[in-house]
Design an enzyme around this catalytic site. Structure first.
Site, mmCIF file in Angstrom:
data_model
loop_
_atom_site.group_PDB
_atom_site.id
_atom_site.type_symbol
_atom_site.label_atom_id
_atom_site.label_comp_id
_atom_site.label_asym_id
_atom_site.label_seq_id
_atom_site.Cartn_x
_atom_site.Cartn_y
_atom_site.Cartn_z
ATOM 1 N N SER A 50 21.541 39.036 50.126
ATOM 2 C CA SER A 50 22.270 40.114 49.454
ATOM 3 C C SER A 50 23.433 40.544 50.348
ATOM 4 O O SER A 50 23.514 40.137 51.516
ATOM 5 C CB SER A 50 21.336 41.301 49.237
ATOM 6 O OG SER A 50 20.954 41.837 50.495
ATOM 7 N N ASP A 83 23.290 36.705 46.679
ATOM 8 C CA ASP A 83 22.617 37.524 45.665
ATOM 9 C C ASP A 83 23.524 38.716 45.312
ATOM 10 O O ASP A 83 24.027 39.401 46.207
ATOM 11 C CB ASP A 83 21.283 38.009 46.265
ATOM 12 C CG ASP A 83 20.365 38.641 45.245
ATOM 13 O OD1 ASP A 83 20.505 38.354 44.040
ATOM 14 O OD2 ASP A 83 19.475 39.418 45.664
ATOM 15 N N HIS A 84 23.708 38.961 44.028
ATOM 16 C CA HIS A 84 24.488 40.118 43.541
ATOM 17 C C HIS A 84 25.844 40.299 44.221
ATOM 18 O O HIS A 84 26.140 41.383 44.759
ATOM 19 C CB HIS A 84 23.681 41.413 43.660
ATOM 20 C CG HIS A 84 22.520 41.458 42.715
ATOM 21 N ND1 HIS A 84 22.639 41.735 41.371
ATOM 22 C CD2 HIS A 84 21.207 41.213 42.913
ATOM 23 C CE1 HIS A 84 21.462 41.673 40.792
ATOM 24 N NE2 HIS A 84 20.563 41.334 41.701
ATOM 25 N N ASP A 105 27.964 39.272 39.965
ATOM 26 C CA ASP A 105 27.324 40.230 39.065
ATOM 27 C C ASP A 105 28.383 41.163 38.490
ATOM 28 O O ASP A 105 28.647 42.239 39.033
ATOM 29 C CB ASP A 105 26.242 41.016 39.816
ATOM 30 C CG ASP A 105 25.518 41.999 38.900
ATOM 31 O OD1 ASP A 105 25.922 42.118 37.725
ATOM 32 O OD2 ASP A 105 24.569 42.647 39.356
ATOM 33 N N HIS A 198 14.756 45.985 39.995
ATOM 34 C CA HIS A 198 14.461 45.694 41.402
ATOM 35 C C HIS A 198 13.445 46.677 41.983
ATOM 36 O O HIS A 198 13.307 47.794 41.493
ATOM 37 C CB HIS A 198 15.750 45.780 42.235
ATOM 38 C CG HIS A 198 16.742 44.714 41.899
ATOM 39 N ND1 HIS A 198 18.085 44.952 41.762
ATOM 40 C CD2 HIS A 198 16.578 43.393 41.658
ATOM 41 C CE1 HIS A 198 18.707 43.820 41.463
ATOM 42 N NE2 HIS A 198 17.813 42.852 41.397
ATOM 43 N N SER A 234 11.764 39.973 39.710
ATOM 44 C CA SER A 234 10.571 39.246 39.257
ATOM 45 C C SER A 234 9.417 39.243 40.249
ATOM 46 O O SER A 234 8.571 38.349 40.220
ATOM 47 C CB SER A 234 10.955 37.815 38.873
ATOM 48 O OG SER A 234 11.729 37.877 37.701
ATOM 49 N N ILE A 276 12.809 36.885 43.827
ATOM 50 C CA ILE A 276 11.671 37.598 44.420
ATOM 51 C C ILE A 276 12.050 38.112 45.811
ATOM 52 O O ILE A 276 12.354 37.321 46.711
ATOM 53 C CB ILE A 276 10.441 36.662 44.517
ATOM 54 C CG1 ILE A 276 10.020 36.213 43.109
ATOM 55 C CG2 ILE A 276 9.280 37.350 45.239
ATOM 56 C CD1 ILE A 276 8.870 35.226 43.069
ATOM 57 N N ASP A 277 12.042 39.405 45.958
ATOM 58 C CA ASP A 277 12.293 40.026 47.260
ATOM 59 C C ASP A 277 11.161 41.003 47.609
ATOM 60 O O ASP A 277 10.533 40.918 48.669
ATOM 61 C CB ASP A 277 13.643 40.763 47.231
ATOM 62 C CG ASP A 277 14.049 41.294 48.598
ATOM 63 O OD1 ASP A 277 13.314 41.071 49.571
ATOM 64 O OD2 ASP A 277 15.110 41.941 48.704
ATOM 65 N N THR A 278 10.877 41.923 46.673
ATOM 66 C CA THR A 278 9.891 42.976 46.942
ATOM 67 C C THR A 278 8.545 42.414 47.408
ATOM 68 O O THR A 278 7.953 42.916 48.376
ATOM 69 C CB THR A 278 9.703 43.833 45.675
ATOM 70 O OG1 THR A 278 10.947 44.491 45.418
ATOM 71 C CG2 THR A 278 8.617 44.867 45.833
HETATM 72 P P1 13P Z 1 12.328 42.154 43.171
HETATM 73 O O1 13P Z 1 12.710 43.506 43.679
HETATM 74 O O2 13P Z 1 11.467 42.243 41.952
HETATM 75 O O3 13P Z 1 11.724 41.297 44.203
HETATM 76 O O4 13P Z 1 13.684 41.435 42.687
HETATM 77 C C1 13P Z 1 14.565 40.843 43.602
HETATM 78 C C2 13P Z 1 15.856 40.440 42.964
HETATM 79 O O5 13P Z 1 16.019 40.400 41.757
HETATM 80 C C3 13P Z 1 16.949 40.080 43.881
HETATM 81 O O6 13P Z 1 18.134 39.797 43.203
HETATM 82 O O1 G3H Z 2 19.120 42.660 44.884
HETATM 83 C C1 G3H Z 2 18.047 43.073 45.300
HETATM 84 C C2 G3H Z 2 17.385 42.558 46.487
HETATM 85 O O2 G3H Z 2 16.100 43.094 46.545
HETATM 86 C C3 G3H Z 2 18.169 42.798 47.762
HETATM 87 O O3 G3H Z 2 17.954 44.045 48.307
HETATM 88 O O4 G3H Z 2 20.237 44.857 49.018
HETATM 89 O O5 G3H Z 2 18.138 45.807 50.027
HETATM 90 O O6 G3H Z 2 18.887 43.492 50.572
HETATM 91 P P1 G3H Z 2 18.853 44.586 49.546
HETATM 92 ZN ZN ZN Z 3 18.543 40.952 41.456
#
Ligand code: 13P
Ligand code: G3H
Ligand code: ZN
Length: 361
Positions: A50, A83-84, A105, A198, A234, A276-278
């Site tokens: 990210s 990411d994003h 995004d 998220h 997800s 998947i991050d969380t």
């Molecule tokens: P989660 O917070 O569900 O893991 O999603 C992560 C995500 O979509 C990162 O772009």
């Molecule tokens: O986009 C969502 C991800 O969980 C990234 O989170 O910006 O805290 O690294 P973050």
């Molecule tokens: Zn996302």
């Protein structure tokens, strides 16, 4: 060395009917755990960073770390994805640092908080596609605003995402618009909004079709059978990880994520990338708590990090197996970025769009 583009990897996934988890990384421990899991089950990998990860680790550190992972696991195709991305500059600088794929995004303005209109989204995404394809990198676009159908808005848990109330319509990708968007932008993958958000607090109960709109995925896949769909937000927020976290001094209110069986259903309907991050965060942090709780005198960080890496590795391995990613790495012959660029320029990657146009009519 096996740095693969998102487009090549998802084309392979579509051909064989599997999905690929995209795990967020910020540091060496996460990178090693994910790659170790991939190697154990022969899975190709998407590592995504990210903007927050890039500023946490720094672009040079992140780029060199991924180079080191690539050298350590030379037989695992590895896609490095932004990411994003919030604007052209973020996407262009990512590519300059070795990312083989970027997400533009454009569902939100550059502040990553304000919903953007459709015209803005098409224009900025199209500009990023032009610049990325010129060098062979892939682009994921997003249509629809991520957020909870239950709460009627976005979440700010991670410090980004839409702020304030958003209409039900904005929270669900419109299938007609999706057809037009892919045609107009030529994105390689499309992230859609269907009730996921998220962070840990996605649903206040086990989700059903009211709050997790899987039918939107099915309808978009029906209209765009050749387009790679992406599910954000997800994480499944597994109960055992919530329990472990709370058993050792954590205070996480009961919550529900996206059940793995719903993701698998999505994969049957064109979902190829699963963000998947969380879950990764929770797997590691629950273990930090357990170690701290079990030995209050411990102060060697490695004694915390090693079990946390093992927990993350276990989680990643499970997802590779559940999504059918396992067993596909050795077979994939990575197409270099320069060759991908030539394919875009010669229109060699365009028939997918032509096929899609027919399917949409
Ligand atoms: P989660 O917070 O569900 O893991 O999603 C992560 C995500 O979509 C990162 O772009
Ligand atoms: O986009 C969502 C991800 O969980 C990234 O989170 O910006 O805290 O690294 P973050
Ligand atoms: Zn996302």
């Amino acid at each position: 060395m096996a740095r693969i583009t998102l487009r090549q990897l998802l084309d392979d996934a579509a051909e064989r009917g599997y999905g690929v988890p995209a795990f967020n990384i910020n540091n060496m421990e996460q990178g090693l755990a994910i790659m170790e899991a991939a190697q154990a089950v022969d899975a190709p990998v998407i590592l995504q960073a990210s903007r927050g990860a890039r500023s946490y680790a720094g672009d040079i550190m992140l780029a060199k770390m991924v180079e080191a992972l690539e050298a350590t696991y030379p037989h695992i195709p590895l896609c490095l994805h932004q990411d994003h991305g919030n604007d052209e500059a973020t996407c262009a600088s990512a590519i300059r640092h070795g990312f083989t794929s970027v997400m533009m995004d454009g569902s939100l303005k550059a502040d990553a908080k304000t919903p953007a209109d459709y015209g803005y989204n098409v224009d900025i995404t199209r500009r990023v596609v032009d610049l990325a394809h010129w060098v062979g990198a892939s682009v994921e676009g997003e249509l629809g605003v991520l957020g909870s159908l239950e709460a009627g808005g976005g979440e700010q848990e991670d410090g980004h995402g839409v702020v304030g109330e958003v209409s039900h319509d904005q929270l669900l990708t419109d299938p007609d618009e999706a057809v037009d968007f892919v045609r107009a932008t030529k994105v390689d993958a499309l992230a859609i909004a269907m009730g996921t958000s998220h962070g840990a607090y996605k649903f206040s109960r086990k989700p059903d079709g009211e709050i997790l709109a899987m039918h939107v995925i099915e309808e978009i896949h029906r209209r765009l059978p050749d387009v790679h769909l992406v599910m954000h937000g997800s994480s499944s927020v597994p109960q055992d990880l919530q329990d472990l976290f709370n058993a050792h001094g954590g205070a996480m209110p009961q919550t529900w994520g996206v059940p793995v069986e719903e993701i698998v259903r999505g994969i049957r309907h064109g979902v190829r990338k699963v963000n998947i991050d969380t879950d990764c965060r929770l797997a590691m942090t629950a273990m930090f708590r357990k170690v701290a709780d079990g030995n209050r005198g411990e102060f060697d960080p490695r004694k915390f990090l090693k079990p946390a890496m093992d927990a993350l590795q276990k989680l990643c391995r499970e997802r590779f197996e559940q999504f059918g990613t396992a067993g596909n790495a050795a077979r994939i012959k990575v197409v270099p970025l320069a060759e991908m660029a030539l394919r875009y320029r010669s229109g060699g990657l365009d028939p997918r769009v032509a096929g899609m146009a027919t399917a949409a009519e």
